[in-house]
Design a protein around this motif. Structure first.
Motif, PDB file in Angstrom:
ATOM      1  N   ARG A 126       0.860  -1.185   0.000  1.00  0.00           N
ATOM      2  CA  ARG A 126       0.000   0.000   0.000  1.00  0.00           C
ATOM      3  C   ARG A 126       0.892   1.229   0.000  1.00  0.00           C
ATOM      4  O   ARG A 126       1.719   1.405   0.883  1.00  0.00           O
ATOM      5  CB  ARG A 126      -0.891   0.015   1.251  1.00  0.00           C
ATOM      6  N   LYS A 130      -2.474   3.780  -3.760  1.00  0.00           N
ATOM      7  CA  LYS A 130      -2.616   2.571  -4.557  1.00  0.00           C
ATOM      8  C   LYS A 130      -2.409   1.335  -3.674  1.00  0.00           C
ATOM      9  O   LYS A 130      -1.625   1.361  -2.721  1.00  0.00           O
ATOM     10  CB  LYS A 130      -1.585   2.527  -5.693  1.00  0.00           C
ATOM     11  N   THR A 131      -3.101   0.272  -4.040  1.00  0.00           N
ATOM     12  CA  THR A 131      -2.836  -1.039  -3.443  1.00  0.00           C
ATOM     13  C   THR A 131      -2.310  -1.924  -4.552  1.00  0.00           C
ATOM     14  O   THR A 131      -2.913  -2.019  -5.631  1.00  0.00           O
ATOM     15  CB  THR A 131      -4.102  -1.628  -2.807  1.00  0.00           C
ATOM     16  N   ILE A 132      -1.191  -2.580  -4.298  1.00  0.00           N
ATOM     17  CA  ILE A 132      -0.467  -3.325  -5.335  1.00  0.00           C
ATOM     18  C   ILE A 132      -0.372  -4.781  -4.911  1.00  0.00           C
ATOM     19  O   ILE A 132       0.147  -5.096  -3.835  1.00  0.00           O
ATOM     20  CB  ILE A 132       0.943  -2.729  -5.562  1.00  0.00           C
ATOM     21  N   ILE A 143      -2.973  -3.586  -9.796  1.00  0.00           N
ATOM     22  CA  ILE A 143      -2.963  -2.293  -9.114  1.00  0.00           C
ATOM     23  C   ILE A 143      -4.379  -1.721  -9.117  1.00  0.00           C
ATOM     24  O   ILE A 143      -5.075  -1.775 -10.147  1.00  0.00           O
ATOM     25  CB  ILE A 143      -2.021  -1.300  -9.821  1.00  0.00           C
ATOM     26  N   ASP A 145      -6.869   1.701  -7.220  1.00  0.00           N
ATOM     27  CA  ASP A 145      -6.955   2.830  -6.304  1.00  0.00           C
ATOM     28  C   ASP A 145      -7.509   2.325  -4.979  1.00  0.00           C
ATOM     29  O   ASP A 145      -8.616   1.780  -4.932  1.00  0.00           O
ATOM     30  CB  ASP A 145      -7.857   3.923  -6.869  1.00  0.00           C
ATOM     31  N   THR A 146      -6.761   2.532  -3.910  1.00  0.00           N
ATOM     32  CA  THR A 146      -7.113   1.938  -2.628  1.00  0.00           C
ATOM     33  C   THR A 146      -8.534   2.285  -2.203  1.00  0.00           C
ATOM     34  O   THR A 146      -9.319   1.406  -1.839  1.00  0.00           O
ATOM     35  CB  THR A 146      -6.119   2.405  -1.555  1.00  0.00           C
ATOM     36  N   THR A 159      -9.077  -2.301 -12.164  1.00  0.00           N
ATOM     37  CA  THR A 159      -7.690  -2.654 -11.885  1.00  0.00           C
ATOM     38  C   THR A 159      -6.836  -2.482 -13.130  1.00  0.00           C
ATOM     39  O   THR A 159      -7.329  -2.489 -14.264  1.00  0.00           O
ATOM     40  CB  THR A 159      -7.564  -4.112 -11.415  1.00  0.00           C
ATOM     41  N   GLU A 176       4.280   7.723  -6.527  1.00  0.00           N
ATOM     42  CA  GLU A 176       3.239   8.704  -6.815  1.00  0.00           C
ATOM     43  C   GLU A 176       3.336   9.267  -8.223  1.00  0.00           C
ATOM     44  O   GLU A 176       2.323   9.691  -8.796  1.00  0.00           O
ATOM     45  CB  GLU A 176       3.284   9.819  -5.773  1.00  0.00           C
TER      46      GLU A 176
END
Length: 403
Positions: A126, A130-132, A143, A145-146, A159, A176
């Motif tokens: 995190r 973003k969460t990857i 990936i 958007d969180t 995703t 970023e």
């Protein structure tokens, strides 16, 4: 150059008999006052704790540690906070399954039937909104958007999938500005990282990191990766290799970071044949000075990869086998405080075996004590245990949703 595929993730049903959706709480009409009052609005839940055990996951209220849900799962699962303050990603055979802890809502916790598909799901990162997600079986990176997970409703958020090259146990990070960092490896081992810009153009690469494992993003988006002989630091478009003092094997495998500190604390071991033994030293990496130091801990202070977390004042909190949380200042490389929490314990035979673990949210640490089936909440500003619960199962992994 990498190929990007943008798609809308679909729903993936897990095995037959998946957990059914739990009914949301409904408000009960209030007693009549002055000719009738509007229905009372249930209070939103506070932070929640997810605790895995063999074949299931408990969801606890973070303040009282009361169990609010007991959900079936696969025999062994790993837990990772999704980063949106509500959901936890559970590693299952189909991929990363979404656990809704209902933190911040009036709904009931649920192990949903939503799954981010992955062949051998691995690391969750995190950063930067973003969460990857990394799939070890394909080396693909997913990936999203969180915060989009909160508004996705009955489906998964949109995703982006970046295809891998050769399958390996790896990890990816997105900065970023869109810079994409990912590990490099294959059947013969893991060797380093590549850095690409948002268009897929190569920025930098390094193959000087045998056995690369783990990552952490420190202040000013300096990213650290552990190696079997030191660490790699990516900063401002360049990769710096830092050598461990022990060669050819001085392994840092996990990085414990604060995004407001340039100092990274890492675990450290010098025995490549040891599986679950306790560690007695840490690394301290200064991402500005470009240095790596190994700090031997005081006698009796030993830990595993589950036992270090960063917390208040950018300090590191080490849950030691002597039963205490030892407060480590990476700036001075000294233990500055300690407070007892659990009984002394021995290291696991295998890393998957239940053994004490620590996670931190705000000023509080949540600590598992598998030997007595307990979970403790500790105020890190005072060292006091503020609540304890005894479970009917043996806790293994732990994650926090909401803070």
């Amino acid at each position: 150059m990498r190929t990007r595929t943008l798609r809308r993730a679909g729903l993936i049903a897990v095995a037959a008999g998946a957990v059914a959706t739990l009914a949301a709480c409904s408000s009960t009409p209030a007693a009549s006052v002055d000719g009738g009052a509007a229905a009372a609005t249930p209070a939103a839940a506070g932070p929640r704790i997810a605790v895995s055990y063999e074949g299931g996951i408990l969801v606890l209220d973070a303040e009282s540690l009361e169990t609010v849900a007991d959900l079936d799962s696969e025999e062994f699962t790993r837990l990772n906070a999704a980063g949106d303050g509500r959901h936890v990603l559970v590693t299952m055979s189909e991929g990363f399954q979404v656990l809704d802890t209902a933190a911040g809502s009036t709904e009931e916790p649920e192990l949903t039937d939503l799954v981010f598909a992955a062949d051998t799901p691995g690391h969750v990162v995190r950063h930067g909104g973003k969460t990857i997600l990394y799939a070890d079986g394909t080396s693909d990176t997913t990936i999203f958007d969180t915060d989009a997970l909160l508004s996705a409703g009955d489906g998964l958020p949109a995703t982006e999938t970046i295809p891998g090259v050769e399958a390996h146990h790896g990890v990816s990070v997105v900065l970023e500005d869109g810079t994409f960092l990912t590990t490099v490896g294959g059947p013969d081992g893991r060797t380093g990282i590549t850095a690409q810009d948002g268009s897929g153009a190569l920025i930098a690469t390094s193959n000087a990191c045998p056995g690369i494992h783990g990552e952490g993003t420190a202040a000013d988006e300096a990213v650290v990766f552990g190696c079997e002989n030191g660490a790699l630091v990516y900063r401002d478009g360049e990769i710096l290799k830092l050598d461990a003092p022990d060669q050819p094997y001085g392994r840092m495998g996990n990085a414990y970071v604060s995004e407001t500190s340039p100092l990274v604390v890492g675990d450290y071991k010098t025995n490549p044949d040891a599986e679950g033994y306790l560690l007695a030293a840490v690394t301290v990496i200064d991402t500005v000075a470009g240095t790596l130091d190994v700090v031997e801990l005081p006698d009796g202070v030993e830990y595993t990869f589950r036992d270090i977390a960063r917390g208040p004042e950018d300090l590191a909190y080490i849950l030691s086998s002597d039963g205490a949380i030892h407060v480590f200042d990476p700036a001075t490389t000294e233990i500055v405080d300690a407070f007892p929490v659990v009984d002394p314990w021995e290291g696991p035979v295998q890393w998957q075996d239940p053994h004490p673990a620590i996670v931190v949210a705000d000023d509080f640490a949540y600590v598992t004590e598998p030997a007595v089936r307990a979970v403790h909440a500790v105020d890190l500003t005072s060292g006091e245990i503020v609540s304890t619960t005894t479970l009917d199962v043996t806790p293994n992994e732990i994650a926090v949703a909401g803070s």
